[in-house]
Motif scaffolding. Structure first.
Motif, PDB file in Angstrom:
ATOM      1  N   TYR A 252      21.938   8.062  -0.770  1.00 51.06           N
ATOM      2  CA  TYR A 252      21.315   6.732  -0.802  1.00 51.06           C
ATOM      3  C   TYR A 252      20.134   6.732  -1.757  1.00 51.06           C
ATOM      4  O   TYR A 252      19.496   7.759  -1.982  1.00 51.06           O
ATOM      5  N   VAL A 253      19.816   5.539  -2.277  1.00 48.17           N
ATOM      6  CA  VAL A 253      18.611   5.308  -3.052  1.00 48.17           C
ATOM      7  C   VAL A 253      17.656   4.558  -2.134  1.00 48.17           C
ATOM      8  O   VAL A 253      18.050   3.602  -1.467  1.00 48.17           O
ATOM      9  N   ILE A 254      16.430   5.008  -2.084  1.00 56.28           N
ATOM     10  CA  ILE A 254      15.413   4.361  -1.266  1.00 56.28           C
ATOM     11  C   ILE A 254      14.263   4.028  -2.201  1.00 56.28           C
ATOM     12  O   ILE A 254      13.684   4.912  -2.835  1.00 56.28           O
TER      13      ILE A 254
ATOM     14  N   VAL B 201      26.301   0.952   1.476  1.00 57.81           N
ATOM     15  CA  VAL B 201      25.444   0.338   0.467  1.00 57.81           C
ATOM     16  C   VAL B 201      24.934   1.451  -0.435  1.00 57.81           C
ATOM     17  O   VAL B 201      24.994   2.625  -0.079  1.00 57.81           O
ATOM     18  N   ALA B 202      24.426   1.051  -1.599  1.00 56.88           N
ATOM     19  CA  ALA B 202      23.839   2.050  -2.499  1.00 56.88           C
ATOM     20  C   ALA B 202      22.473   2.498  -1.998  1.00 56.88           C
ATOM     21  O   ALA B 202      22.093   3.654  -2.153  1.00 56.88           O
ATOM     22  N   GLY B 203      21.738   1.573  -1.379  1.00 55.67           N
ATOM     23  CA  GLY B 203      20.423   1.941  -0.903  1.00 55.67           C
ATOM     24  C   GLY B 203      19.673   0.798  -0.259  1.00 55.67           C
ATOM     25  O   GLY B 203      20.220  -0.289  -0.057  1.00 55.67           O
ATOM     26  N   ILE B 204      18.401   1.081   0.045  1.00 55.82           N
ATOM     27  CA  ILE B 204      17.507   0.087   0.627  1.00 55.82           C
ATOM     28  C   ILE B 204      16.212   0.080  -0.168  1.00 55.82           C
ATOM     29  O   ILE B 204      15.861   1.068  -0.820  1.00 55.82           O
ATOM     30  N   ALA B 205      15.496  -1.054  -0.105  1.00 58.26           N
ATOM     31  CA  ALA B 205      14.270  -1.189  -0.887  1.00 58.26           C
ATOM     32  C   ALA B 205      13.249  -2.040  -0.158  1.00 58.26           C
ATOM     33  O   ALA B 205      13.596  -3.017   0.505  1.00 58.26           O
ATOM     34  N   LEU B 206      11.997  -1.647  -0.307  1.00 57.14           N
ATOM     35  CA  LEU B 206      10.865  -2.461   0.116  1.00 57.14           C
ATOM     36  C   LEU B 206      10.067  -2.745  -1.156  1.00 57.14           C
ATOM     37  O   LEU B 206       9.340  -1.869  -1.649  1.00 57.14           O
ATOM     38  N   PRO B 207      10.230  -3.944  -1.721  1.00 54.13           N
ATOM     39  CA  PRO B 207       9.563  -4.252  -2.986  1.00 54.13           C
ATOM     40  C   PRO B 207       8.040  -4.230  -2.871  1.00 54.13           C
ATOM     41  O   PRO B 207       7.477  -4.470  -1.801  1.00 54.13           O
ATOM     42  N   GLY B 208       7.403  -3.949  -3.982  1.00 53.51           N
ATOM     43  CA  GLY B 208       5.953  -3.965  -4.038  1.00 53.51           C
ATOM     44  C   GLY B 208       5.344  -2.743  -3.381  1.00 53.51           C
ATOM     45  O   GLY B 208       5.988  -1.707  -3.235  1.00 53.51           O
ATOM     46  N   MET B 209       4.112  -2.904  -2.973  1.00 54.70           N
ATOM     47  CA  MET B 209       3.365  -1.803  -2.363  1.00 54.70           C
ATOM     48  C   MET B 209       2.560  -2.361  -1.186  1.00 54.70           C
ATOM     49  O   MET B 209       1.332  -2.397  -1.224  1.00 54.70           O
ATOM     50  N   PRO B 210       3.231  -2.805  -0.115  1.00 52.90           N
ATOM     51  CA  PRO B 210       2.526  -3.469   0.987  1.00 52.90           C
ATOM     52  C   PRO B 210       1.535  -2.541   1.705  1.00 52.90           C
ATOM     53  O   PRO B 210       1.858  -1.389   2.020  1.00 52.90           O
ATOM     54  N   ALA B 211       0.355  -3.058   1.972  1.00 54.00           N
ATOM     55  CA  ALA B 211      -0.670  -2.305   2.703  1.00 54.00           C
ATOM     56  C   ALA B 211      -0.146  -1.907   4.074  1.00 54.00           C
ATOM     57  O   ALA B 211       0.612  -2.635   4.710  1.00 54.00           O
ATOM     58  N   GLY B 212      -0.546  -0.720   4.495  1.00 47.63           N
ATOM     59  CA  GLY B 212      -0.198  -0.259   5.832  1.00 47.63           C
ATOM     60  C   GLY B 212       1.185   0.329   5.976  1.00 47.63           C
ATOM     61  O   GLY B 212       1.595   0.696   7.072  1.00 47.63           O
ATOM     62  N   THR B 213       1.922   0.460   4.885  1.00 45.81           N
ATOM     63  CA  THR B 213       3.216   1.129   4.940  1.00 45.81           C
ATOM     64  C   THR B 213       2.983   2.613   4.658  1.00 45.81           C
ATOM     65  O   THR B 213       1.911   2.992   4.178  1.00 45.81           O
ATOM     66  N   PRO B 214       3.950   3.473   4.959  1.00 43.05           N
ATOM     67  CA  PRO B 214       3.733   4.914   4.732  1.00 43.05           C
ATOM     68  C   PRO B 214       3.301   5.201   3.292  1.00 43.05           C
ATOM     69  O   PRO B 214       3.952   4.786   2.346  1.00 43.05           O
TER      70      PRO B 214
ATOM     71  N   GLY C 243       9.498   4.262   8.436  1.00 48.06           N
ATOM     72  CA  GLY C 243      10.395   5.135   9.185  1.00 48.06           C
ATOM     73  C   GLY C 243      11.467   4.405   9.968  1.00 48.06           C
ATOM     74  O   GLY C 243      12.597   4.885  10.062  1.00 48.06           O
ATOM     75  N   ALA C 244      11.158   3.241  10.525  1.00 42.77           N
ATOM     76  CA  ALA C 244      12.156   2.499  11.309  1.00 42.77           C
ATOM     77  C   ALA C 244      13.373   2.152  10.451  1.00 42.77           C
ATOM     78  O   ALA C 244      14.513   2.229  10.912  1.00 42.77           O
ATOM     79  N   ALA C 245      13.142   1.788   9.198  1.00 39.49           N
ATOM     80  CA  ALA C 245      14.254   1.455   8.302  1.00 39.49           C
ATOM     81  C   ALA C 245      15.019   2.712   7.888  1.00 39.49           C
ATOM     82  O   ALA C 245      16.248   2.697   7.794  1.00 39.49           O
ATOM     83  N   LEU C 246      14.295   3.806   7.645  1.00 42.61           N
ATOM     84  CA  LEU C 246      14.970   5.071   7.319  1.00 42.61           C
ATOM     85  C   LEU C 246      15.836   5.533   8.493  1.00 42.61           C
ATOM     86  O   LEU C 246      16.986   5.947   8.304  1.00 42.61           O
ATOM     87  N   ASP C 247      15.277   5.435   9.699  1.00 40.13           N
ATOM     88  CA  ASP C 247      16.034   5.838  10.886  1.00 40.13           C
ATOM     89  C   ASP C 247      17.310   5.024  11.023  1.00 40.13           C
ATOM     90  O   ASP C 247      18.380   5.564  11.294  1.00 40.13           O
ATOM     91  N   ARG C 248      17.193   3.717  10.815  1.00 34.75           N
ATOM     92  CA  ARG C 248      18.383   2.859  10.924  1.00 34.75           C
ATOM     93  C   ARG C 248      19.405   3.209   9.841  1.00 34.75           C
ATOM     94  O   ARG C 248      20.599   3.290  10.108  1.00 34.75           O
ATOM     95  N   LEU C 249      18.927   3.413   8.615  1.00 37.97           N
ATOM     96  CA  LEU C 249      19.828   3.751   7.512  1.00 37.97           C
ATOM     97  C   LEU C 249      20.636   5.001   7.836  1.00 37.97           C
ATOM     98  O   LEU C 249      21.859   5.025   7.680  1.00 37.97           O
ATOM     99  N   PHE C 250      19.960   6.046   8.311  1.00 37.26           N
ATOM    100  CA  PHE C 250      20.658   7.313   8.531  1.00 37.26           C
ATOM    101  C   PHE C 250      21.347   7.397   9.891  1.00 37.26           C
ATOM    102  O   PHE C 250      22.124   8.322  10.118  1.00 37.26           O
TER     103      PHE C 250
END
Length: 151
Positions: A86-88, A107-120, A94-101
């Protein structure tokens, strides 16, 4: 139903819930980032704290890397990751990674666009809900929405 049977079913249910909560991420990942990006290194540290060995590849041409990985325009962030087929893209929680795996969608991958505050890997408190997208060669769609208080 006898009490003993009910107790056994209840404890089996709790055991299965606990197993589902302990998703095992793949053992290895490759993270592509700009040499000067500190938040990308912090995301690699986050993955390593979850048991993933991360190979960091420094590149001056992230655009070429994102193109090679098939990340759709508009879903980009500051780093890209390859993990177990996968492409991430970006600071995916982590919740999205856990669901993905756990689900392993086609799908080819998942994405969280930008750089949102408070994310890992990103400083600050998260004050907005996050939409994580899934993508493949032909389309994008919502993968999951994380409420502002979830991480």
């Amino acid at each position: 139903m006898p009490r003993t049977t009910a107790a056994l079913l209840l404890s089996a249910s709790f055991a299965m819930s606990a197993q589902a909560a302990q998703v095992s991420l793949p053992q290895q990942a490759t993270l592509y980032k700009s040499p000067s990006c500190g938040c990308c290194a912090a995301y690699a540290d986050y993955l390593e704290s979850r048991g993933v060995a991360v190979q960091v590849v420094q590149t001056q041409d992230l655009g070429e890397t994102k193109s090679r990985l098939g990340i759709p325009h508009g879903l980009g962030s500051c780093h890209s990751l390859e993990m177990d087929g996968y492409v991430i893209e970006g600071h995916v929680p982590g919740a999205a990674l856990d669901r993905l795996f756990t689900e392993r969608p086609e799908v080819a991958g998942i994405a969280l666009p930008g750089m949102p505050a408070g994310t890992p890997g990103m400083p600050g408190e998260r004050q907005q809900e996050l939409t994580v997208h899934q993508f493949d060669d032909e389309s994008t769609a919502t993968f999951m929405i994380l409420p502002a208080e979830a991480g």
